[in-house]
Write a protein that holds these residues in place. Structure first.
Motif, PDB file in Angstrom:
ATOM      1  N   ALA A 122       0.914  -1.316   0.025  1.00  0.00           N
ATOM      2  CA  ALA A 122       0.114  -0.011   0.211  1.00  0.00           C
ATOM      3  C   ALA A 122       0.542   1.227   0.146  1.00  0.00           C
ATOM      4  O   ALA A 122       1.531   1.038   0.538  1.00  0.00           O
ATOM      5  N   VAL A 123       0.442   3.120  -0.409  1.00  0.00           N
ATOM      6  CA  VAL A 123       1.251   3.371  -1.099  1.00  0.00           C
ATOM      7  C   VAL A 123       0.120   4.901  -0.802  1.00  0.00           C
ATOM      8  O   VAL A 123      -0.827   4.399  -1.737  1.00  0.00           O
ATOM      9  N   THR A 124      -0.235   5.134   0.256  1.00  0.00           N
ATOM     10  CA  THR A 124      -1.220   6.055   0.659  1.00  0.00           C
ATOM     11  C   THR A 124      -1.384   7.513   1.547  1.00  0.00           C
ATOM     12  O   THR A 124      -0.610   7.387   2.206  1.00  0.00           O
ATOM     13  N   GLY A 125      -1.999   7.940   1.022  1.00  0.00           N
ATOM     14  CA  GLY A 125      -2.007   9.474   1.730  1.00  0.00           C
ATOM     15  C   GLY A 125      -2.325   9.343   2.524  1.00  0.00           C
ATOM     16  O   GLY A 125      -1.997  10.885   4.136  1.00  0.00           O
ATOM     17  N   LYS A 126      -2.794   8.703   3.379  1.00  0.00           N
ATOM     18  CA  LYS A 126      -3.509   8.405   5.029  1.00  0.00           C
ATOM     19  C   LYS A 126      -2.446   8.127   5.504  1.00  0.00           C
ATOM     20  O   LYS A 126      -0.939   8.155   5.870  1.00  0.00           O
ATOM     21  N   SER A 127      -2.613   9.142   6.840  1.00  0.00           N
ATOM     22  CA  SER A 127      -1.355   8.219   8.350  1.00  0.00           C
ATOM     23  C   SER A 127      -1.165   6.767   8.114  1.00  0.00           C
ATOM     24  O   SER A 127      -2.432   6.159   7.713  1.00  0.00           O
ATOM     25  N   ARG A 128      -0.514   6.475   9.273  1.00  0.00           N
ATOM     26  CA  ARG A 128      -0.336   5.261   9.170  1.00  0.00           C
ATOM     27  C   ARG A 128      -1.781   4.606  10.020  1.00  0.00           C
ATOM     28  O   ARG A 128      -2.464   3.493  10.098  1.00  0.00           O
ATOM     29  N   ARG A 129      -2.240   5.385  11.143  1.00  0.00           N
ATOM     30  CA  ARG A 129      -2.834   5.400  11.789  1.00  0.00           C
ATOM     31  C   ARG A 129      -4.346   4.960  10.751  1.00  0.00           C
ATOM     32  O   ARG A 129      -5.257   4.146  10.457  1.00  0.00           O
ATOM     33  N   GLY A 130      -4.709   6.118  10.001  1.00  0.00           N
ATOM     34  CA  GLY A 130      -5.599   5.415   9.043  1.00  0.00           C
ATOM     35  C   GLY A 130      -5.729   4.368   7.846  1.00  0.00           C
ATOM     36  O   GLY A 130      -6.459   3.974   7.784  1.00  0.00           O
ATOM     37  N   LEU A 131      -3.949   3.880   7.660  1.00  0.00           N
ATOM     38  CA  LEU A 131      -3.932   2.720   7.544  1.00  0.00           C
ATOM     39  C   LEU A 131      -4.624   1.465   8.016  1.00  0.00           C
ATOM     40  O   LEU A 131      -5.158   0.149   7.518  1.00  0.00           O
ATOM     41  N   ASN A 132      -4.136   2.145   9.157  1.00  0.00           N
ATOM     42  CA  ASN A 132      -4.092   0.545  10.331  1.00  0.00           C
ATOM     43  C   ASN A 132      -6.144   0.727  10.370  1.00  0.00           C
ATOM     44  O   ASN A 132      -6.162  -0.852   9.976  1.00  0.00           O
ATOM     45  N   MET A 133      -6.587   1.316  10.440  1.00  0.00           N
ATOM     46  CA  MET A 133      -8.082   1.296  10.340  1.00  0.00           C
ATOM     47  C   MET A 133      -9.263   1.035   9.387  1.00  0.00           C
ATOM     48  O   MET A 133      -9.256   0.321   9.592  1.00  0.00           O
ATOM     49  N   ILE A 134      -8.672   0.867   7.521  1.00  0.00           N
ATOM     50  CA  ILE A 134      -9.002   0.236   6.932  1.00  0.00           C
ATOM     51  C   ILE A 134      -8.943  -1.013   7.187  1.00  0.00           C
ATOM     52  O   ILE A 134      -9.267  -2.554   6.771  1.00  0.00           O
TER      53      ILE A 134
END
Length: 222
Positions: free
Chosen positions: A115-127
């Motif tokens: 994954a390569v995302t503009g989300k924060s690490r917390r945001g990616l973990n939530m997904i």
């Protein structure tokens, strides 16, 4: 199978895997209103999805660079995100067909998924937690780890960590920033038509191919 047989498939998140525009826009509207600015339109919000948050806010304000105020607005955005996300109607659902595609790709031994995302690490973990992705992403980079897209660092760092070069890496995303990032890194860029940028814009930004349905990804990845 040897390392030379492996390929790396890197997915953007917002607009590619999950439909998060409604949530992001609502949090952005509340943030701009709190700071006594006119709220952005939905189309304006969609145009900055994928950028690191402080840069996205600055772009919406018409600024070339993130300044101290944009950083402060970013902090406020983050502080209200979880509460807004918990409200009815602001979930981040998977796009139809995405789960089936990911399950199929995960079963292919010759592929590593990241994954390569503009989300924060917390945001990616939530997904990952919300959609029960488990250990789907072998490698990942977020806005907390790298410069904002379209800088190539998210891709090149995932390549370095996995041991798979950009020449055997595919970047899948819905934003022009994803396409630009992929090409800057020397990777293949695949745009998706169900996200927040037009097909014409994706092609202009360097997309090597366009997936018009999630099933197209299985064919394009090969």
């Amino acid at each position: 199978m040897t390392m030379s047989d492996l390929r790396l498939v890197l997915f953007d998140c917002d607009g590619t895997l999950v439909d998060s525009a409604k949530l992001i826009h609502e949090v952005m509207v509340r943030t701009f209103t709190h700071f006594q600015y006119a709220a952005p339109t939905l189309e304006q919000t969609k145009s900055i999805i994928g950028l690191t948050l402080d840069i996205a806010i600055a772009r919406l304000q018409g600024k070339a660079h993130a300044d101290e105020e944009a950083v402060g607005m970013m902090a406020y955005y983050k502080s209200i995100f979880l509460q807004t996300r918990s409200e009815l109607g602001f979930e981040e659902p998977l796009f139809d067909g995405i789960r089936e595609v990911l399950t199929s790709l995960e079963a292919r031994e010759q592929l590593l998924i990241g994954a390569v995302t503009g989300k924060s690490r917390r945001g990616l973990n939530m997904i990952v937690q919300t959609h029960q992705f488990g250990k789907l992403f072998t490698v990942s980079r977020t806005a907390d780890d790298c410069p904002s897209k379209p800088h190539p660092a998210m891709v090149t760092e995932c390549c370095d960590e996995s041991g798979i070069p950009p020449s055997r890496t595919l970047v899948i995303g819905d934003a022009i920033y994803d396409m630009q990032m992929a090409k800057a890194a020397g990777a293949t860029a695949i745009g998706v038509s169900w996200g927040y940028a037009s097909v014409a814009d994706l092609l202009s930004a360097g997309a090597d191919a366009i997936a018009r349905t999630p099933d197209d990804l299985l064919r394009l990845i090969g």
